[in-house]
Design a protein around this motif. Sequence first.
Motif, PDB file in Angstrom:
ATOM      1  N   ARG A  57       0.842  -1.201   0.000  1.00 64.84           N
ATOM      2  CA  ARG A  57       0.000   0.000   0.000  1.00 64.84           C
ATOM      3  C   ARG A  57       0.877   1.251   0.000  1.00 64.84           C
ATOM      4  O   ARG A  57       0.659   2.176  -0.777  1.00 64.84           O
ATOM      5  N   GLN A 108      -4.210   4.570   4.163  1.00 69.60           N
ATOM      6  CA  GLN A 108      -5.270   3.609   4.479  1.00 69.60           C
ATOM      7  C   GLN A 108      -6.623   4.135   4.017  1.00 69.60           C
ATOM      8  O   GLN A 108      -7.441   3.373   3.497  1.00 69.60           O
ATOM      9  N   LEU A 135      -6.881   3.738   0.169  1.00 66.18           N
ATOM     10  CA  LEU A 135      -7.110   2.346  -0.208  1.00 66.18           C
ATOM     11  C   LEU A 135      -8.541   1.935   0.112  1.00 66.18           C
ATOM     12  O   LEU A 135      -9.218   1.325  -0.721  1.00 66.18           O
ATOM     13  N   ILE A 186      -9.165  -1.981   6.910  1.00 62.89           N
ATOM     14  CA  ILE A 186      -7.779  -1.986   6.444  1.00 62.89           C
ATOM     15  C   ILE A 186      -6.838  -2.001   7.647  1.00 62.89           C
ATOM     16  O   ILE A 186      -5.865  -2.763   7.686  1.00 62.89           O
ATOM     17  N   GLU A 194      -4.039  -4.871   8.521  1.00 62.15           N
ATOM     18  CA  GLU A 194      -2.621  -4.540   8.630  1.00 62.15           C
ATOM     19  C   GLU A 194      -2.067  -4.821  10.021  1.00 62.15           C
ATOM     20  O   GLU A 194      -0.896  -5.151  10.172  1.00 62.15           O
ATOM     21  N   ILE A 227      -8.035  -5.604  -2.710  1.00 59.22           N
ATOM     22  CA  ILE A 227      -6.837  -4.912  -2.215  1.00 59.22           C
ATOM     23  C   ILE A 227      -5.700  -5.067  -3.224  1.00 59.22           C
ATOM     24  O   ILE A 227      -5.034  -4.089  -3.577  1.00 59.22           O
ATOM     25  N   ILE A 276      -3.850  -1.906  -5.215  1.00 61.04           N
ATOM     26  CA  ILE A 276      -2.444  -1.527  -5.009  1.00 61.04           C
ATOM     27  C   ILE A 276      -1.551  -1.984  -6.143  1.00 61.04           C
ATOM     28  O   ILE A 276      -0.349  -1.738  -6.136  1.00 61.04           O
TER      29      ILE A 276
END
Length: 68
Positions: A16, A23, A26, A37, A41, A55, A59
């Motif tokens: 990311r 965050q 995304l 998210i 993580e 995701i 990315i």
Amino acid sequence: MLHRRRVLGQRITDYRRAAGLSQDQLADAIGMERRSIQRYERAERDPRFSDLVRIADAIGVPLADLVR
């Protein structure tokens, strides 16, 4: 299991950041809440397969690289 979750969470974070996304960015890109998210993580939750696909797409990495 927790180790794998941590490794996946770190990969999501690293990819990311390499994509230049926060965050929030995304989460917005894939229609998800930032909290989700964060939980992925931090290895607090296992992402669903469909979330992993979204995701990876957002990315710009192959799904296999994300979950290897």
